[in-house]
Scaffold this motif. Structure first.
Motif, PDB file in Angstrom:
ATOM      1  N   ARG A 126       0.878  -1.179   0.000  1.00  0.00           N
ATOM      2  CA  ARG A 126       0.000   0.000   0.000  1.00  0.00           C
ATOM      3  C   ARG A 126       0.910   1.221   0.000  1.00  0.00           C
ATOM      4  NH1 ARG A 126      -0.895   2.362   5.339  1.00  0.00           N
ATOM      5  NH2 ARG A 126      -0.038   1.002   6.967  1.00  0.00           N
ATOM      6  N   TYR A 127       0.432   2.315  -0.555  1.00  0.00           N
ATOM      7  CA  TYR A 127       1.254   3.513  -0.629  1.00  0.00           C
ATOM      8  C   TYR A 127       0.366   4.740  -0.634  1.00  0.00           C
ATOM      9  CZ  TYR A 127       0.351   2.768  -5.672  1.00  0.00           C
ATOM     10  OH  TYR A 127      -0.236   2.545  -6.900  1.00  0.00           O
ATOM     11  N   PHE A 128       0.944   5.863  -0.229  1.00  0.00           N
ATOM     12  CA  PHE A 128       0.172   7.085  -0.073  1.00  0.00           C
ATOM     13  C   PHE A 128       1.122   8.273  -0.014  1.00  0.00           C
ATOM     14  CE2 PHE A 128       0.981   5.061   3.986  1.00  0.00           C
ATOM     15  CZ  PHE A 128       1.546   6.067   4.737  1.00  0.00           C
ATOM     16  N   LEU A 129       0.587   9.448  -0.242  1.00  0.00           N
ATOM     17  CA  LEU A 129       1.341  10.688  -0.112  1.00  0.00           C
ATOM     18  C   LEU A 129       1.369  11.072   1.357  1.00  0.00           C
ATOM     19  CD1 LEU A 129       2.771  12.968  -1.713  1.00  0.00           C
ATOM     20  CD2 LEU A 129       0.571  14.153  -1.776  1.00  0.00           C
ATOM     21  N   LYS A 142       8.251  -5.043   8.208  1.00  0.00           N
ATOM     22  CA  LYS A 142       7.807  -4.771   6.846  1.00  0.00           C
ATOM     23  C   LYS A 142       8.776  -3.818   6.142  1.00  0.00           C
ATOM     24  CE  LYS A 142       2.880  -5.676   7.404  1.00  0.00           C
ATOM     25  NZ  LYS A 142       1.510  -5.161   7.224  1.00  0.00           N
ATOM     26  N   ILE A 143       8.873  -3.962   4.831  1.00  0.00           N
ATOM     27  CA  ILE A 143       9.702  -3.061   4.035  1.00  0.00           C
ATOM     28  C   ILE A 143       8.978  -1.743   3.867  1.00  0.00           C
ATOM     29  CG2 ILE A 143      10.750  -2.662   1.773  1.00  0.00           C
ATOM     30  CD1 ILE A 143      12.192  -4.732   3.441  1.00  0.00           C
ATOM     31  N   VAL A 144       9.670  -0.652   4.174  1.00  0.00           N
ATOM     32  CA  VAL A 144       9.122   0.702   4.054  1.00  0.00           C
ATOM     33  C   VAL A 144      10.043   1.501   3.137  1.00  0.00           C
ATOM     34  CG1 VAL A 144       8.515   2.816   5.281  1.00  0.00           C
ATOM     35  CG2 VAL A 144       8.112   0.581   6.361  1.00  0.00           C
ATOM     36  N   SER A 145       9.478   2.061   2.089  1.00  0.00           N
ATOM     37  CA  SER A 145      10.263   2.864   1.151  1.00  0.00           C
ATOM     38  C   SER A 145       9.749   4.296   1.140  1.00  0.00           C
ATOM     39  CB  SER A 145      10.174   2.278  -0.264  1.00  0.00           C
ATOM     40  OG  SER A 145      10.811   1.019  -0.323  1.00  0.00           O
ATOM     41  N   LEU A 146      10.687   5.227   1.124  1.00  0.00           N
ATOM     42  CA  LEU A 146      10.376   6.658   1.076  1.00  0.00           C
ATOM     43  C   LEU A 146      10.826   7.190  -0.275  1.00  0.00           C
ATOM     44  CD1 LEU A 146      11.674   7.696   4.631  1.00  0.00           C
ATOM     45  CD2 LEU A 146       9.446   6.735   4.002  1.00  0.00           C
ATOM     46  N   VAL A 147       9.876   7.653  -1.073  1.00  0.00           N
ATOM     47  CA  VAL A 147      10.182   8.085  -2.437  1.00  0.00           C
ATOM     48  C   VAL A 147       9.760   9.544  -2.609  1.00  0.00           C
ATOM     49  CG1 VAL A 147       9.805   7.664  -4.887  1.00  0.00           C
ATOM     50  CG2 VAL A 147       9.862   5.734  -3.298  1.00  0.00           C
ATOM     51  N   ARG A 178      13.543   0.376   0.298  1.00  0.00           N
ATOM     52  CA  ARG A 178      13.923  -0.888   0.933  1.00  0.00           C
ATOM     53  C   ARG A 178      14.478  -0.736   2.343  1.00  0.00           C
ATOM     54  NH1 ARG A 178      11.001  -4.218  -1.558  1.00  0.00           N
ATOM     55  NH2 ARG A 178      12.295  -5.951  -0.791  1.00  0.00           N
ATOM     56  N   ASN A 179      13.930   0.204   3.086  1.00  0.00           N
ATOM     57  CA  ASN A 179      14.224   0.274   4.514  1.00  0.00           C
ATOM     58  C   ASN A 179      13.353  -0.769   5.220  1.00  0.00           C
ATOM     59  OD1 ASN A 179      15.219   1.237   7.013  1.00  0.00           O
ATOM     60  ND2 ASN A 179      15.173   3.348   6.273  1.00  0.00           N
ATOM     61  N   PHE A 198       5.744   3.809   0.673  1.00  0.00           N
ATOM     62  CA  PHE A 198       5.310   2.496   0.215  1.00  0.00           C
ATOM     63  C   PHE A 198       5.571   1.498   1.330  1.00  0.00           C
ATOM     64  CE2 PHE A 198       6.040   4.924  -3.535  1.00  0.00           C
ATOM     65  CZ  PHE A 198       5.261   4.383  -4.558  1.00  0.00           C
ATOM     66  N   ILE A 199       4.578   0.676   1.664  1.00  0.00           N
ATOM     67  CA  ILE A 199       4.704  -0.325   2.721  1.00  0.00           C
ATOM     68  C   ILE A 199       4.321  -1.674   2.146  1.00  0.00           C
ATOM     69  CG2 ILE A 199       3.989  -1.007   5.038  1.00  0.00           C
ATOM     70  CD1 ILE A 199       2.954   1.985   5.264  1.00  0.00           C
ATOM     71  N   ASN A 200       5.265  -2.599   2.142  1.00  0.00           N
ATOM     72  CA  ASN A 200       4.982  -3.937   1.620  1.00  0.00           C
ATOM     73  C   ASN A 200       3.964  -4.664   2.491  1.00  0.00           C
ATOM     74  OD1 ASN A 200       6.879  -3.443  -0.338  1.00  0.00           O
ATOM     75  ND2 ASN A 200       7.924  -5.396  -0.097  1.00  0.00           N
ATOM     76  N   HIS A 201       3.100  -5.443   1.835  1.00  0.00           N
ATOM     77  CA  HIS A 201       2.117  -6.220   2.588  1.00  0.00           C
ATOM     78  C   HIS A 201       2.780  -7.282   3.451  1.00  0.00           C
ATOM     79  CE1 HIS A 201      -1.094  -4.300   0.557  1.00  0.00           C
ATOM     80  NE2 HIS A 201      -1.014  -4.960  -0.576  1.00  0.00           N
ATOM     81  N   TYR A 202       3.899  -7.824   2.982  1.00  0.00           N
ATOM     82  CA  TYR A 202       4.504  -8.983   3.617  1.00  0.00           C
ATOM     83  C   TYR A 202       5.698  -8.564   4.469  1.00  0.00           C
ATOM     84  CZ  TYR A 202       1.682 -10.995  -0.041  1.00  0.00           C
ATOM     85  OH  TYR A 202       0.644 -11.278  -0.875  1.00  0.00           O
TER      86      TYR A 202
END
Length: 206
Positions: A126-129, A142-147, A178-179, A198-202
């Motif tokens: 799932r991802y959001f602003l 969970k993998i958390v990405s900051l873009v 990929r944090n 962005f937060i990976n479901h898994y």
């Protein structure tokens, strides 16, 4: 008072699993995504688009014709929802297939950030602003990405494996993919710019 939430389906990669529809006030889709709902006997409250791809329009639901080619189908259906009084929208099918549509959807999200709360779901994440201060709950491992889109300044994080401390991210220079969340809750703050999370479901294995 509980917010009225919307399930919105766009014509990207279709969800492998569907959410619990009782959580939503209404269900809607763009015309290209309608067939997916029809095949699963899910009746939306309305569909919108130019309908060039539909030979037979449904008779039992509201059909909103939006032929204006100056705006994307996503932007047009957001305007419809805003005019109907809905501001909290969960969006499926916004990524996958043609990636220019995905980038365009991110662009549209920024345009609506002051009026709508948009959360995207795909088959992986799932991802959001992000708001200037954002807390993510139940995210440990969970993998958390900051873009940044295209930049965000003075970012600080708590609860991530690789922390940021008043640092800048700039697309094309440095981004924060990929944090990993090391706490059950994580917090991200920043001073200015636009930042997608962005937060990976898994969960990632330890």
């Amino acid at each position: 008072m509980k917010q009225k939430k919307v399930f919105l389906l766009l014509n990207g990669e279709k969800p492998e699993t569907l959410p619990e529809f009782s959580d939503y006030e209404i269900i809607c889709a763009t015309d290209g995504a309608y067939q997916f709902l029809k095949e699963r006997q899910i009746i939306p409250n309305f569909i919108s688009g130019d309908f060039d791809s539909l030979e037979n329009l449904p008779k039992n639901i509201e059909v909103i014709h939006t032929p204006n080619q100056d705006f994307t189908d996503f932007d047009k259906i957001l305007q419809i929802l805003f005019d109907k009084g809905y501001t909290t929208i969960d969006i499926f099918g916004a990524s996958g297939k043609e990636q220019d549509h995905f980038l365009g959807n991110l662009h549209t999200t920024i345009q609506w950030k002051e009026k709508l709360q948009l959360t995207f779901f795909d088959n992986h994440s799932r991802y959001f602003l992000a708001d200037k201060s954002t807390e993510i709950i139940n995210c440990k491992n969970k993998i958390v990405s900051l873009v940044p889109f295209p930049s965000a300044k003075n970012i600080s994080t708590e609860g991530l494996e690789y922390p940021l401390n008043n640092e800048d991210l700039v697309f094309g220079t440095r981004i924060g993919t990929r944090n990993k969340a090391i706490n059950n809750n994580a917090k991200i703050t920043f001073e200015s710019g636009e930042l997608f999370i962005f937060i990976n479901h898994y969960k990632q294995k330890k």
